[in-house]
Every structure is written in C-alpha cells, then in structure tokens.
Design a protein around this motif. Structure first.
Motif, PDB file in Angstrom:
ATOM      1  N   SER A 229       0.831  -1.207   0.000  1.00  0.00           N
ATOM      2  CA  SER A 229       0.000   0.000   0.000  1.00  0.00           C
ATOM      3  C   SER A 229       0.868   1.261   0.000  1.00  0.00           C
ATOM      4  CB  SER A 229      -0.933   0.005   1.210  1.00  0.00           C
ATOM      5  OG  SER A 229      -0.198   0.008   2.421  1.00  0.00           O
ATOM      6  N   ALA A 230       2.023   1.202   0.681  1.00  0.00           N
ATOM      7  CA  ALA A 230       2.940   2.345   0.689  1.00  0.00           C
ATOM      8  C   ALA A 230       3.495   2.595  -0.708  1.00  0.00           C
ATOM      9  CB  ALA A 230       4.072   2.095   1.684  1.00  0.00           C
TER      10      ALA A 230
ATOM     11  N   ASN B 220       4.756   4.640   8.616  1.00  0.00           N
ATOM     12  CA  ASN B 220       4.584   4.530  10.065  1.00  0.00           C
ATOM     13  C   ASN B 220       3.567   3.455  10.442  1.00  0.00           C
ATOM     14  OD1 ASN B 220       6.396   6.536  10.713  1.00  0.00           O
ATOM     15  ND2 ASN B 220       4.857   8.165  10.738  1.00  0.00           N
ATOM     16  N   ASP B 221       3.815   2.827  11.594  1.00  0.00           N
ATOM     17  CA  ASP B 221       2.816   1.915  12.171  1.00  0.00           C
ATOM     18  C   ASP B 221       1.623   2.705  12.713  1.00  0.00           C
ATOM     19  OD1 ASP B 221       3.951  -0.658  11.812  1.00  0.00           O
ATOM     20  OD2 ASP B 221       5.399  -0.249  13.405  1.00  0.00           O
TER      21      ASP B 221
ATOM     22  N   VAL C  28       2.627  12.593   1.361  1.00  0.00           N
ATOM     23  CA  VAL C  28       3.559  11.904   0.459  1.00  0.00           C
ATOM     24  C   VAL C  28       4.008  12.849  -0.650  1.00  0.00           C
ATOM     25  CG1 VAL C  28       3.869   9.950  -1.097  1.00  0.00           C
ATOM     26  CG2 VAL C  28       2.471   9.693   0.963  1.00  0.00           C
ATOM     27  N   ARG C  29       3.053  13.526  -1.258  1.00  0.00           N
ATOM     28  CA  ARG C  29       3.370  14.429  -2.366  1.00  0.00           C
ATOM     29  C   ARG C  29       4.266  15.571  -1.910  1.00  0.00           C
ATOM     30  NH1 ARG C  29      -1.303  14.560  -4.151  1.00  0.00           N
ATOM     31  NH2 ARG C  29      -2.057  16.323  -2.914  1.00  0.00           N
ATOM     32  N   ARG C  30       3.962  16.153  -0.743  1.00  0.00           N
ATOM     33  CA  ARG C  30       4.757  17.268  -0.237  1.00  0.00           C
ATOM     34  C   ARG C  30       6.194  16.829   0.074  1.00  0.00           C
ATOM     35  NH1 ARG C  30       1.138  18.885   3.018  1.00  0.00           N
ATOM     36  NH2 ARG C  30       1.891  17.916   4.937  1.00  0.00           N
TER      37      ARG C  30
ATOM     38  N   ASP D 202       2.878   8.697   7.527  1.00  0.00           N
ATOM     39  CA  ASP D 202       1.691   7.913   7.220  1.00  0.00           C
ATOM     40  C   ASP D 202       1.499   8.009   5.715  1.00  0.00           C
ATOM     41  OD1 ASP D 202      -0.735   6.747   6.825  1.00  0.00           O
ATOM     42  OD2 ASP D 202      -1.851   8.048   8.188  1.00  0.00           O
ATOM     43  N   LEU D 203       1.960   6.991   5.007  1.00  0.00           N
ATOM     44  CA  LEU D 203       1.942   7.042   3.553  1.00  0.00           C
ATOM     45  C   LEU D 203       0.554   6.832   2.969  1.00  0.00           C
ATOM     46  CD1 LEU D 203       5.290   5.213   2.735  1.00  0.00           C
ATOM     47  CD2 LEU D 203       4.828   7.655   2.868  1.00  0.00           C
TER      48      LEU D 203
END
Length: 502
Positions: free
Chosen positions: A27-28, A111-112, A157-159, A150-151
C-alpha cells in the motif's frame, strides 16, 4: 550544462523483511507511485518478476530487479529506499554498492498505526529504519534525507517527494555545472577572488573568457573604421550592428524592463552584449556566469553590464552575476533549478534601525520577479527598482584555501520601501546578528536570495556536494506578524543605532 545529458530517473527500492504483512509495504508503494506520477518524476519501480509482487526481499528478488534497471544505471539520479516493515537492510546495501557515489540516497518509511499494534499488523518500521541508516553508513555513504510518514495520506507523500525532488534536481544541476568567468577579478578589490581549484574539486567546471574578446565582438565590431585602424584583429563571435535579433531583444526587454532612459546607442550595445552571451553560452553549454563589471567594464563598453545580465537571467535562465563572483553564480543557477524562478544577488549593504533589519542593495541586475514594478534601466545600464515584499531563502558563499563555505538563512523583504538607488529593499532576518557573524567569518558581502522557503533542501544539496554549511535557517513568521512587531515607529523615529550587532 555538462557534455552529457542530466540524469533523470529515480530508482525506488521497496524492501521487506519477509515475516511481516506485505500489504503494509504494498500500500505504501502504491501511494508513492501515485505521488511520483503527479510530480512527473521519472520513477523506476520493480515489476512483478521481482518478488512476485514488486517487493524486494531475497537475493533472487534483487537480481531480478537489477536485470530491469541495470540498463538505466547511468541515468539514475537518486535512490529512494521504501518500506512499511522492519526491512531487509542488506538489499539497500546491494543497491548502494552498485550506484555511483554522486547518487543521493533517501529513505521513506511507512509509520505503524499505534491503535492497531496486534501481531501481524505492526511493521516495526521505526526500528528497521535505523538498521538501514547504519548499513548505508558502513559503506561510507549516508542518507541525504529520511522521512517516517503515514503514507496513506496523499498530501503528505506528495509534499515530501516534492521537497526531495528539489534536492535531487539541485544535486544533479551541480554535476558538471559550467560557469563562465567573464574577465578577471575587479582591480578595485580582492573580495571576490575565488579558489578556483576548490570549485573544480567540488565538480564545477570553470570556463574563462577575455573581456577583450567580448569587447571586440560587440563594440569594435560595430565600428569598422576603428577595427581597420587597429589592423589584423580577428573577431571570434561578432554580433553585427544589423543583426535581426536585436529587434527581438528590444521586444523581449520591453516586457520586463523600462529602457526609455537608455540612449539608443547604449541600448544597441546592450542588446549585442546580450546576444553574445546567448550565443557563447549556447555554444559552450554554459549554465551561469560571473562578469568583471566595475570599474573597467564601463570604461570600454560605455555602460554597466547590469541590464544584459538581468536579461540573461530572466530570458535565458542563465544568471550572470557581478564582480566575477563565481560562488554566487553557482548559487544563482541553483535558484532556477530548485525553485523554477530566478534568484537575485544582493549585498548585505546597510544597517537597519534595529538588530534584525538591514538594507540590501545592488547596482543592479535584479530580475523582474524580484521587483515591485517594472525595473528601470538607467542611462548607464543599471537596473533600478524596489525589492518586492515576501519570504526568501538566502545563501552567502565563498571559498577559502581548502574549502567552500556557505551560510544559509531565512528572511523576508518588508513592505516599507527605501529610496530607490539601484535595486534595494529592507530585509528582516530573525537571527541577523548570528548570520552576519557567520558571513564575516567565512563568506563575503554577497548573498543570493531564492524565492520562498527552500532552506532545508538547499542545505542538503550543498552538504552533499561537499560545501561546509552553516545552517542558520530558523523559523520565520508571516510578513504581517513581522511587520506588526516592527511597526509602531514612524520613519522619523528610526535613528542611526548607537550599536549594531557584530
């Protein structure tokens, strides 16, 4: 630019330990793929042959992935290690061993979820990330930047990848950067003398040009009788007085610069100088330049080089800075690469009315994106105007006997306008005393301003390329908040300070 094309590919290495839920990393990877596409990054990801699902765990997985990307080895500009679990750190070592030392390495960790730490759901990625860092260091390399995120949140993610993209582009632009040295250093002072061998060591390619050739190709070529009287002179890249491109220069300049104060003959010389810069820089693949300006340039060309230097920066994206300041030519080129807008070279010129305020100034070649209104080219070629308000990232750089030094800081140009002389403005730097102390100890009176806040990324680029950096970038509040604190005083109350820092 270098004689070889810039590298374009970003190699992603999604690694897993094997006894964790692979969906954590799958998922990441999906989230990173999406952001990579949105940012138009040329990403390389494993195909199904590697690990069956594009995740790298075993030697066989890595070998299958290597078969996919080895043909692109010399087009890879960065490596991003990626995972949502404890990771198989040896696979990261395998990739780093194969990549040249000038390929920066990044680590992106999913992250978990603290609310779901049941066996099989926790990936232990925090712990695993330290092993990856250490194993990369064991190879004599280091992570340029790592992020634990938190992906599943696309904006984060984009930033993050957008910031890393600026670092990757800055590092790549430095590789084989070609800088023109237009004349020798000014005779009036030795401040901008540069340890050229140090710049070569750091990967910058310097290319010297004689002002005599420049003068002959632009001024002498316009006066055939004088050329005949001198006899036997062979011009190298002459720009004819009837070059049809001069009309185009006039149209382009009119959109960004008021040249009505320039005498027609001065404008014609300025336009031919701009075209000479354009032709020579294109011929020799030059990225930026530094020119011998005052006092000698005006004596022989009848004007300052400021206007055509500004046009080179604004129209060609090839900055030409003053006083043969090679270090800041490099920084001005990085401004274009990292922000997509022209940087501007300025002086730490005058004290302000309180310790965090100073007046910045240059004669100047200030590009239009930094001025409140259209710049005015005065009769002798300098560009006059007031620096527009807004946040900036500053960098002051210089060489010593055995190093290149840089001081990076944040600041904001204020709305209050000083009297126009050259291009000038009031600047607020929250830790100005510390910045001035670092400048007087390691660099010089110049700095290049980058639009916006790219301080952290700039520091990473400079350090990766071997520059000794004093990172003095501290938190900068909004312009409204800054001016509210500085306000309350009329201009008549702003007296010469009895003591100014440093």
């Amino acid at each position: 630019m270098s004689t070889v094309p810039a590298r374009e590919k970003v190699l992603y290495l999604p690694i897993v330990r094997g006894f964790y839920d692979r969906e954590l990393t799958r998922s990441a990877v999906a989230a990173v793929r999406s952001a990579t596409s949105e940012l138009s990054l040329a990403g390389v990801f494993p195909g199904p042959a590697a690990g069956g699902d594009g995740l790298i765990q075993s030697d066989a997985d890595f070998e299958a992935y290597w078969a996919e990307w080895r043909g692109q080895l010399y087009d890879i500009k960065a490596l991003v290690v990626l995972s949502g679990d404890f990771m198989q750190e040896r696979r990261a070592m395998d990739a780093v061993r194969l990549l040249p030392e000038d390929v920066p390495v990044f680590l992106l960790v999913h992250n978990d979820d603290p609310s779901d730490m049941a066996p099989g759901r926790a990936g232990d990625s925090l712990c695993g990330s330290f092993s990856v860092h250490h194993n990369v260091r064991m190879l004599g390399r280091r992570m340029v930047r790592s992020a634990r995120l938190d992906l599943s949140q696309p904006d984060i993610v984009r930033r993050t990848l957008a910031a890393w993209q600026r670092i990757m582009d800055g590092v790549e632009a430095w590789r084989g950067m070609r800088v023109a040295m237009l004349g020798v250093n000014p005779s009036e002072f030795a401040t901008t003398f540069t340890n050229q061998a140090e710049l070569f060591r750091l990967g910058v390619s310097l290319h010297p040009y004689e002002l005599l050739d420049f003068w002959g190709d632009t001024v002498l070529s316009a006066n055939p009788q004088a050329a005949l009287a001198l006899g036997g002179i062979k011009l190298r890249q002459p720009i004819a007085v009837d070059d049809p491109r001069i009309a185009t220069v006039r149209e382009q300049a009119a959109g960004i610069l008021d040249t009505t104060a320039m005498p027609p003959a001065t404008f014609e010389t300025m336009a031919r100088c701009f075209l000479w810069i354009k032709d020579v820089f294109e011929r020799d693949r030059i990225d930026a330049g530094a020119i011998h300006c005052w006092p000698e340039f005006g004596r022989y060309f009848g004007m300052a080089p400021c206007a055509f230097a500004m046009l080179a920066n604004a129209l060609l994206r090839k900055p030409v800075v003053c006083e043969v300041d090679l270090c800041h030519a490099v920084m001005a080129r990085l401004a274009w690469v990292m922000t997509g807008n022209a940087g501007v070279i300025l002086d730490f010129n005058n004290n302000g009315w309180e310790p965090r305020v100073l007046n910045v100034f240059h004669c100047s070649q200030t590009p239009p994106n930094w001025l409140r209104d259209k710049g005015v080219a005065c009769r002798t070629g300098q560009v006059e105007g007031t620096i527009r308000p807004g946040a900036f990232t500053g960098v002051s750089a210089a060489t010593s006997a055995d190093a290149c030094h840089a001081t990076v800081f944040r600041g904001a140009f204020l709305r209050e306008a000083p009297p126009v002389r050259g291009s000038s403005g009031w600047a607020f730097v929250p830790n100005l005393p510390a910045v001035l102390e670092a400048v007087q100890n390691t660099t010089i009176h110049h700095f290049v301003a980058f639009e916006g806040d790219v301080a952290a990324e700039l520091v990473d680029v400079l350090r990766f390329r071997g520059v000794q950096v004093a990172d003095l970038s501290c938190e900068l509040r909004s312009l409204d908040e800054i001016e509210a604190e500085l306000g309350g005083q009329g201009k008549t109350d702003r007296r010469r300070p009895a003591v100014y820092p440093v």
